[in-house]
Design a protein around this motif. Structure first.
Motif, mmCIF file in Angstrom:
data_model
loop_
_atom_site.group_PDB
_atom_site.id
_atom_site.type_symbol
_atom_site.label_atom_id
_atom_site.label_comp_id
_atom_site.label_asym_id
_atom_site.label_seq_id
_atom_site.Cartn_x
_atom_site.Cartn_y
_atom_site.Cartn_z
ATOM 1 N N UNK A 21 4.692 -1.337 -2.755
ATOM 2 C CA UNK A 21 3.564 -0.458 -2.475
ATOM 3 C C UNK A 21 2.540 -1.244 -1.653
ATOM 4 N N UNK A 22 2.536 -1.013 -0.361
ATOM 5 C CA UNK A 22 1.698 -1.794 0.548
ATOM 6 C C UNK A 22 0.221 -1.631 0.221
ATOM 7 N N UNK A 23 -0.226 -0.409 0.027
ATOM 8 C CA UNK A 23 -1.650 -0.157 -0.234
ATOM 9 C C UNK A 23 -2.076 -0.764 -1.572
ATOM 10 N N UNK A 24 -1.259 -0.599 -2.609
ATOM 11 C CA UNK A 24 -1.579 -1.149 -3.932
ATOM 12 C C UNK A 24 -1.322 -2.653 -4.004
ATOM 13 N N UNK A 25 -0.580 -3.183 -3.031
ATOM 14 C CA UNK A 25 -0.216 -4.613 -2.989
ATOM 15 C C UNK A 25 0.556 -5.012 -4.247
#
Length: 101
Positions: A21-25
């Motif tokens: 999850x790129x946004x949530x890292x």
């Protein structure tokens, strides 16, 4: 240091999914009970990822991906090796596992 058994908590190494999850890292692995039933058993979360790299081997559409090993390779880097890929992540928090109902 090998942390595979700590995170998978005596369930099968077979995976339903690996999702970054790129946004949530965060990176999330869903381990299942067996490769036929594919019922989710454990959700492993690697939070606060600061760096992500992935190498994918030759794909076999008939293969159910499974974890070979999860290892700390330094104080803030983990290597996740599966039948299909090798993922190297840097993170600032500890990974954790949650059992699914």
């Amino acid at each position: 240091m090998d942390i595979t058994s700590e995170l998978l908590k005596d369930v099968s190494p077979y995976l339903a999914s690996i999702t970054y999850h790129v946004i949530k890292r965060e990176l999330e692995l869903i381990a299942v009970d067996d490769p036929v039933k594919m019922n989710s058993k454990v959700r492993v979360t690697f939070p606060e990822v600061t760096n992500y790299s992935e190498d994918i081997d030759d794909l076999d559409d008939d293969l159910v991906d499974s974890v070979i090993g999860i290892h700390w390779i330094s104080s803030n880097r983990i290597c996740i090796r599966t039948d299909v890929r090798e993922i190297i992540i840097s993170l600032t928090a500890k990974p954790y596992a949650e059992m699914d109902a």
